[in-house]
Each structure stands twice: as structure tokens, then as C-alpha cells.
Design a protein around this motif. Structure first.
Motif, short mmCIF file in Angstrom:
data_model
loop_
_atom_site.label_atom_id
_atom_site.label_comp_id
_atom_site.label_asym_id
_atom_site.label_seq_id
_atom_site.Cartn_x
_atom_site.Cartn_y
_atom_site.Cartn_z
N LEU A 24 0.83 -1.19 0.00
CA LEU A 24 0.00 0.00 0.00
C LEU A 24 0.87 1.25 0.00
N TYR A 25 0.40 2.28 -0.63
CA TYR A 25 1.10 3.56 -0.68
C TYR A 25 0.96 4.24 0.68
N GLY A 26 2.10 4.63 1.27
CA GLY A 26 2.08 5.23 2.59
C GLY A 26 1.23 6.48 2.68
N GLY A 27 1.24 7.31 1.62
CA GLY A 27 0.43 8.52 1.63
C GLY A 27 -1.04 8.23 1.75
N GLN A 28 -1.47 7.08 1.20
CA GLN A 28 -2.87 6.69 1.32
C GLN A 28 -3.24 6.42 2.77
N ILE A 29 -2.37 5.68 3.50
CA ILE A 29 -2.66 5.33 4.88
C ILE A 29 -2.69 6.59 5.75
N VAL A 30 -1.75 7.50 5.51
CA VAL A 30 -1.72 8.76 6.27
C VAL A 30 -2.99 9.57 5.99
N ALA A 31 -3.36 9.67 4.72
CA ALA A 31 -4.55 10.46 4.35
C ALA A 31 -5.82 9.86 4.95
N GLN A 32 -5.96 8.55 4.88
CA GLN A 32 -7.15 7.91 5.45
C GLN A 32 -7.16 8.02 6.97
N GLY A 33 -5.98 7.89 7.59
CA GLY A 33 -5.91 8.05 9.04
C GLY A 33 -6.30 9.46 9.46
N LEU A 34 -5.84 10.46 8.70
CA LEU A 34 -6.21 11.84 8.98
C LEU A 34 -7.71 12.04 8.80
N ARG A 35 -8.26 11.43 7.78
CA ARG A 35 -9.70 11.54 7.53
C ARG A 35 -10.49 10.96 8.71
N TYR A 165 -1.96 12.85 1.12
CA TYR A 165 -1.76 11.78 0.13
C TYR A 165 -0.60 12.13 -0.80
N LEU A 166 -0.61 13.34 -1.34
CA LEU A 166 0.41 13.75 -2.31
C LEU A 166 1.79 13.88 -1.67
N SER A 167 1.83 14.20 -0.38
CA SER A 167 3.10 14.55 0.26
C SER A 167 4.06 13.40 0.40
N ASP A 168 3.60 12.16 0.20
CA ASP A 168 4.48 11.00 0.35
C ASP A 168 5.10 10.56 -0.96
N ASP A 169 4.84 11.28 -2.04
CA ASP A 169 5.32 10.85 -3.36
C ASP A 169 6.80 11.13 -3.57
N LEU A 170 7.29 12.30 -3.18
CA LEU A 170 8.63 12.74 -3.56
C LEU A 170 9.75 12.49 -2.56
N PRO A 171 9.49 12.36 -1.25
CA PRO A 171 10.60 12.38 -0.28
C PRO A 171 11.70 11.35 -0.51
N THR A 172 11.39 10.18 -1.04
CA THR A 172 12.42 9.14 -1.19
C THR A 172 13.44 9.51 -2.27
N ASP A 173 13.02 10.18 -3.32
CA ASP A 173 13.91 10.46 -4.45
C ASP A 173 15.18 11.22 -4.07
N PRO A 174 15.09 12.29 -3.29
CA PRO A 174 16.32 13.01 -2.92
C PRO A 174 17.28 12.15 -2.10
N VAL A 175 16.73 11.26 -1.27
CA VAL A 175 17.56 10.39 -0.46
C VAL A 175 18.32 9.41 -1.35
#
Length: 258
Positions: A24-35, A165-175
Motif C-alpha cells: 500500500l502507498y504510505g500517503g494513502q494510509i496517512v490520508a485515510q488516518g487523517l480523515r 496523500y500527495l506529500s508521500d510521493d517525492l521524499p524518497t527520491d532526494p535520499v
């Protein structure tokens, strides 16, 4: 995805599609948890921060149970704790804090970089849920325009969930790109095992998730197989609407003999 079903007192159940790279996409779980947490909060309060830990990988074939604990209800702030579970156990622990908007001075110091506009860039999204237009990548940095693809109405709490939801898309790339010996010509998943460890968001100002927002992330260092990625979210007019911090686990894949 955000139409969670009630399943008892302060419990909701959700589901989601398989992430292209598995689970599962982590941003989805965060978004649903926030909801789920927001369902228990008076509408006068607006989320201003969340702090989440990804405990285990999720399974897209199973429902997700979101249990909300009403930690505190105050006059100007309230706090919620969310536990997301599947059959394997807890997959996410998150705290979210809400505040009643106050009439107070506003000062912005973050400055949006001068970059090409979305209309000048090609879409490179991996999901039909959102559109993404990325700028040329730099070592240790990732910058993209993002917005949700569908109209989601006027509920500003739902727009905050969409941004989560969107905020979890980019963070891994710079690392990944900061890792010594990284090969830009090969897929990252062929070179590394990566996983989001924790995710923090600070919601500074209301935003509309259907509008283009620039997200710019920078890796602030590597240590003990972990990298810290810090990002800012701006409107097209340069208004700083959110800050995101994520710690990423990154390990070099090794070939097995055989």
C-alpha cells in the motif's frame, strides 16, 4: 478511497489499490488516518500538524481498520491518535493536532524557487489519482508540481487529506540520489530497498488540492541507512502552505549467488 465506512465507536474501515511497487502507498494510509481522525473533530478546528510512523507494510488485498483515540479536546487545540491495523498487526501509528483559526500576524520566510510552470512540463505521474509534472532532477533534490486529478468539493479538511496523500510521493527520491554510487540510468528499486519510516506534516495555510502546487524536497543527510528529506509546498503564487519531513530507510541491494 476516502469514503471510509464506520465500524463501531471511533473506528472506520478503508481500502486502497496496490502500490505499483507492491503493498500500500504510505500517503494513502496517512490520508485515510487523517480523515478518520477528522471525523471526530468539531469543524471549527483545522488540522495544523500530523506525525506518523510506518510500522509495517500494508496489504492491498485486506481492509484497513482505523481506530481513533480522542486524546484531548481543548478550547483552541484538540489532539487525536490513530492506529491503523490489518491482520499482520499495526501498520501505522499517527498523532494529529487541530487548532481553531486565530487572528494573528503572518510572516513567510520560505521562498519558492523560480522554475518552469506545469504547462511547460510533461506529466510523469504513476497514478490516475493525481497529476505530476517534474523538474529536472538534481543530486539530493526533487521538485515537482502536483495536484489531484478529480474535483473534491469545498470541504477544506478533505483538501488537507489530499495534500497528505500527495506529500508521500517525492521524499524518497532526494535520499536515493544522494547515495554514493547511485546510478541515475537504472531504476531505484533495482539498486535499493527503501521504505518510509516516519512522516511529519505542518499545515500552514488552507489550500485547494485540485490546483497546482510546487513541492520541493531536499535530502539533509544520510546516516545509519536512513536519510532525512525536508520539503516545502507552495501555491503557484508562491504562498507557503505546508512543510513535510520524512525519514527514509535506504539499503543497497546485494546480489545473491546462485
Amino acid at each position: 478511497m476516502m469514503a471510509l465506512e464506520p465500524h463501531g465507536t471511533d473506528v472506520w474501515v478503508g481500502a486502497g489499490p496496490r502500490y505499483p511497487w507492491g503493498g500500500l502507498y504510505g500517503g494513502q494510509i496517512v490520508a485515510q488516518g487523517l480523515r478518520a481522525a477528522t471525523f471526530t473533530v468539531d469543524p471549527a478546528f483545522r488540522v495544523h500538524s500530523l506525525h506518523a510512523y510506518f510500522i509495517r507494510s500494508g496489504d492491498h488485498t485486506e481492509p484497513i481498520r482505523f481506530e481513533v483515540d480522542r486524546v484531548r479536546n481543548g478550547r483552541s487545540f484538540c489532539t487525536r491518535r490513530v492506529t491503523a491495523r490489518q491482520s499482520v498487526g499495526v501498520i501505522l501509528e499517527m498523532s494529529a493536532s487541530y487548532q481553531v483559526d486565530e487572528d494573528a500576524p503572518e510572516v513567510q520566510t520560505a521562498v519558492m524557487p523560480t522554475v518552469a510552470q506545469p504547462v511547460e512540463l510533461a506529466d510523469d505521474s504513476w497514478s490516475a489519482i493525481f497529476e505530476r509534472r517534474s523538474l529536472p532532477r538534481k543530486r539530493g533534490e526533487m521538485t515537482s508540481w502536483l495536484k489531484v486529478a478529480d474535483t473534491i468539493g469545498d470541504d477544506r479538511s478533505l483538501h488537507a487529506c489530499a495534500l497528505a496523500y500527495l506529500s508521500d510521493d517525492l521524499p524518497t527520491d532526494p535520499v536515493v540520489s544522494l547515495y554514493p554510487g547511485w546510478d541515475a540510468e537504472r531504476p531505484p528499486e533495482a539498486q535499493f530497498f527503501s521504505a518510509s519510516l516516519d512522516h511529519a506534516m505542518y499545515f500552514h495555510r488552507p489550500m485547494t488540492a485540485g490546483d497546482w502546487h510546487l513541492q520541493t524536497f531536499t535530502c539533509h543527510g544520510l546516516m545509519s541507512s536512513r536519510g532525512v528529506s525536508v520539503g516545502y509546498v507552495f501555491t503557484q503564487e508562491g504562498i507557503h502552505v505546508a512543510t513535510v519531513v520524512q525519514e527514509v530507510l535506504l539499503r543497497r541491494r546485494t546480489r545473491r549467488a546462485g
